[in-house]
Design an enzyme around this catalytic site. Structure first.
Site, short mmCIF file in Angstrom:
data_model
loop_
_atom_site.label_atom_id
_atom_site.label_comp_id
_atom_site.label_asym_id
_atom_site.label_seq_id
_atom_site.Cartn_x
_atom_site.Cartn_y
_atom_site.Cartn_z
N SER A 216 -9.72 2.05 45.05
CA SER A 216 -9.12 1.81 43.45
C SER A 216 -8.24 2.98 43.04
O SER A 216 -8.41 4.05 43.62
CB SER A 216 -10.29 1.93 42.56
OG SER A 216 -9.82 1.77 41.32
N ASP B 91 -8.82 -7.20 39.86
CA ASP B 91 -9.83 -6.36 40.81
C ASP B 91 -11.46 -6.66 40.22
O ASP B 91 -12.35 -6.79 41.10
CB ASP B 91 -9.53 -5.16 41.26
CG ASP B 91 -8.07 -5.09 42.06
OD1 ASP B 91 -7.47 -5.63 41.85
OD2 ASP B 91 -8.20 -3.68 42.53
N CYS C 50 -5.52 -1.77 33.23
CA CYS C 50 -6.31 -0.69 33.08
C CYS C 50 -5.62 0.56 32.51
O CYS C 50 -4.40 0.77 33.08
CB CYS C 50 -6.98 -0.31 34.38
SG CYS C 50 -8.17 -1.45 35.11
N CYS D 209 -1.48 -6.94 36.52
CA CYS D 209 -2.58 -6.34 37.20
C CYS D 209 -2.09 -6.00 38.64
O CYS D 209 -1.16 -6.69 39.31
CB CYS D 209 -3.73 -7.12 37.25
SG CYS D 209 -5.26 -6.26 37.73
N ASP D 210 -3.01 -5.30 39.43
CA ASP D 210 -2.60 -4.54 40.58
C ASP D 210 -1.72 -5.28 41.44
O ASP D 210 -0.74 -4.69 42.12
CB ASP D 210 -3.72 -3.97 41.23
CG ASP D 210 -4.46 -2.89 40.33
OD1 ASP D 210 -4.32 -3.07 39.10
OD2 ASP D 210 -5.50 -2.31 40.85
N LYS D 211 -2.13 -6.43 41.85
CA LYS D 211 -1.51 -7.28 43.18
C LYS D 211 -0.37 -8.17 42.69
O LYS D 211 0.75 -8.46 43.42
CB LYS D 211 -2.59 -8.13 43.67
CG LYS D 211 -3.88 -7.42 44.35
CD LYS D 211 -3.40 -6.16 45.02
CE LYS D 211 -4.71 -5.41 45.52
NZ LYS D 211 -5.28 -4.78 44.29
#
Length: 587
Positions: A496, A105, A218, A146-148
């Protein structure tokens, strides 16, 4: 003339039958009929890559790797992929590394106002389909970071329905600056505070220089770690996988175990749709609620259910379970604990142990055993960090789905621990912006007043497109201006996972770009929000709204180009988790 291959002795210690078929529940789909032209051509290609005749008969495993030098979230995955491939070979399989996009992101959010972030999720799924389904590989092991990438891998697993395990990529080490803990959340918030003169630029640079001390996602219970916990709760990762420090001995051992296990799963014919049951989704929703996880998990779990052919309303599931599932942890940004504290306390396995009375313990997992069997030997190392049900941090729903005249389908509020001063009801006049940057300038000028409802629209799946626009920055701007408890924020954009401030209503659906009620709001209209009643109302007479709609005419989508234009034309409503295509559930 091409002749059928001679049978090998064993695969992973299991005997191989005639015509290249292992003694398993189902023949390998990667093994074409011996003697066919396609088999001969493939054999020529794979022989050139170093495969022997015996290797041709082994389970072919896709090792899905999103390694990238663009972002620290993915920078370590080449090393993990190597370990996984070694383990697959040791177990009697043959690994093929498959590369996909690596959407971080904070890196790819720079372009198209962040539109590439959500759009990358579905791009990864389709990219995987071309390689895995095109080659008819037998199983997948996905390196999820990561997020996706976790939701993309879950969605692909549900769509392809071949044996799949997700390997959790781990979180990054936080740092220290000026004698205080500092992580990416502090930098994100600090960047807005610096713009409003709350901290110096020198301090912001110092924080930025020290916030990240290793590869990984993160730190904190943001989207990545929330989804990692959800993956384990779904049963799609091995027990003890989440959260985990990137490149730690625990993560490396999990990767090796996963590499061995995926070959066994192929031989057992254990598929994602055996695991991704309604009970498994209820378990994942309960886990996300209990850690006050990222609201982005809702659309990702809904999209996974759609891809797995399930007729589930994950949004309703969050409301139904929200009245039953208390908050058991307080990891940043929800409270003072760190993600390191959460892992040390036992992680997702300990969390599920505490939640056990509320879970479907019969749910099957990638181990081939039920969740109940997996939890039999689980231990809670620190019950002050991961609390028991009778001593929860809060018995109020951490995440709530709203509906009403402003959001006929859904809207999402995250209140976390509902501490002192956290507003759950609000009514006030709207002040409306069609651009997040202009809204932030208005906050800086002092144009936003206490008691108002700040509306920022045009940031939904089609309007963004792909939910572009810094809605999270608006939230932090309100916080920096000292308005987080005095102004409600309503948007069709996404937030977020680091956002947990004020009364923020996100992902209003239907979105404004397709003519949802949010498109009809004008300055001064009264908006009323009641989280406990699950309502959000636009207090304007129906006749007036009808007149406004007539004046506006049919909605016109903003112009987009390239991949985002394809995304904009094909993305489905938020009720589907914003998938691109609703697949045939009978497949």
């Amino acid at each position: 003339m091409f002749c059928p291959l001679e049978p090998a002795a064993t695969i992973g210690g299991r005997p191989v039958a005639a015509r290249g078929e292992p003694a398993m529940k189902k023949p390998l789909r990667s093994n074409y009929e011996p003697g066919s032209p396609r088999e001969a051509a493939r054999r020529a290609q794979w022989r050139a890559l170093g495969l022997t005749d015996q290797d041709m008969l082994k389970p072919k495993i896709a090792v899905v790797n999103s390694s990238s030098e663009l972002a620290i979230c993915f920078s370590h995955l080449d090393g993990i992929a190597k370990l996984v491939k070694e383990a697959v070979r040791e177990a009697g399989g043959w690994p093929f590394e498959i590369r996909t996009a690596a959407p971080s992101d904070f890196i790819i959010g720079a372009g198209a106002s962040g539109g590439y972030i959500l759009a990358s999720r579905d791009l990864i799924v389709n990219d995987m389909e071309i390689a895995v389904e095109g080659a008819q590989l037998d199983g997948m092991i996905c390196l999820s970071s990561c997020d996706k990438t976790p939701p993309a891998h879950l969605m692909a697993a549900g769509r392809f329905n071949i044996p799949t395990i997700l390997v959790i990529g781990g979180y990054q080490r936080s740092g220290e600056y000026d004698g205080k803990h500092v992580d990416i959340e502090d930098v994100f918030l600090g960047s807005v505070q610096a713009a409003y003169g709350k901290i110096s630029r020198e301090t912001l640079i110092g924080m930025s220089n020290n916030a990240i001390r290793s590869p990984g996602v993160c730190a904190g219970m943001a989207t990545a770690n929330s989804m990692h916990v959800a993956c384990e709760a779904l049963g799609m990762s091995l027990p003890g996988s989440a959260p985990v420090l990137a490149n730690s001995p625990v993560m490396i051992e999990n990767a090796r175990r996963s590499g061995r296990r995926i070959v066994e799963m192929v031989l057992e014919d254990l598929k994602p749709r055996d695991i991704l049951t309604p009970g498994a989704f209820r378990n994942a929703v309960a886990a996300v609620l209990s850690v006050s996880g990222s609201i982005n998990c809702i659309k990702h779990l809904q999209a996974t259910a759609i891809e797995a052919g399930l007729d589930l309303d994950v949004f309703r599931m969050f409301n139904d379970l929200g009245t039953k599932v208390p908050v058991l942890s307080a990891v940043r940004p929800n409270g003072p604990d760190s993600i390191e504290d959460f892992e040390a306390a036992g992680g997702a396995r300990a969390l599920l142990k505490q939640l056990a009375p509320l879970l479907d313990l019969t749910a099957l997992t990638v181990t081939g055993r039920s969740l109940e069997q997996n939890l039999a030997e689980a231990a809670v190392v620190n019950d002050d960090v991961i609390r028991p049900l009778h001593r929860a941090y809060s018995d109020k729903a951490s995440i709530t789905i709203l509906q009403g005249s402003l959001a006929p389908e859904s809207a999402i509020v995250k209140l976390g621990l509902r501490g002192p001063g956290r507003v759950a009801q609000f009514s006030g006049p709207a002040i409306v912006y069609d651009d997040a940057a202009e809204a932030m300038r208005a906050i800086a000028r002092g144009d936003i007043k206490r008691g108002q409802v700040l509306v920022v629209r045009g940031m939904g799946p089609k309007g963004g497109p792909a939910m572009a626009g810094p809605a999270s920055s608006v939230v932090f701007a309100l916080d920096a201006a000292g308005l987080q408890s005095e102004v409600a924020f309503v948007s069709d954009g996404q937030l977020s996972g680091l956002c947990n401030k004020g009364l923020t209503v996100a992902e209003v659906s239907p979105e404004s770009a397709i003519g949802g009620p949010l498109s009809l709001v004008e300055n001064g209209d009264r908006i009323s929000i009641d989280v406990d009643r699950h309502t959000i109302e636009l207090e304007v007479p129906a006749a007036e709204l009808q007149a406004r709609r007539a004046r506006l005419g049919p909605p016109v989508l903003p112009k987009s180009t390239g991949y985002l234009s394809l995304y904009q034309r094909t993305v489905q409503p938020m009720s589907t988790g914003a998938v691109l295509v609703k697949n045939d559930p009978t497949r």
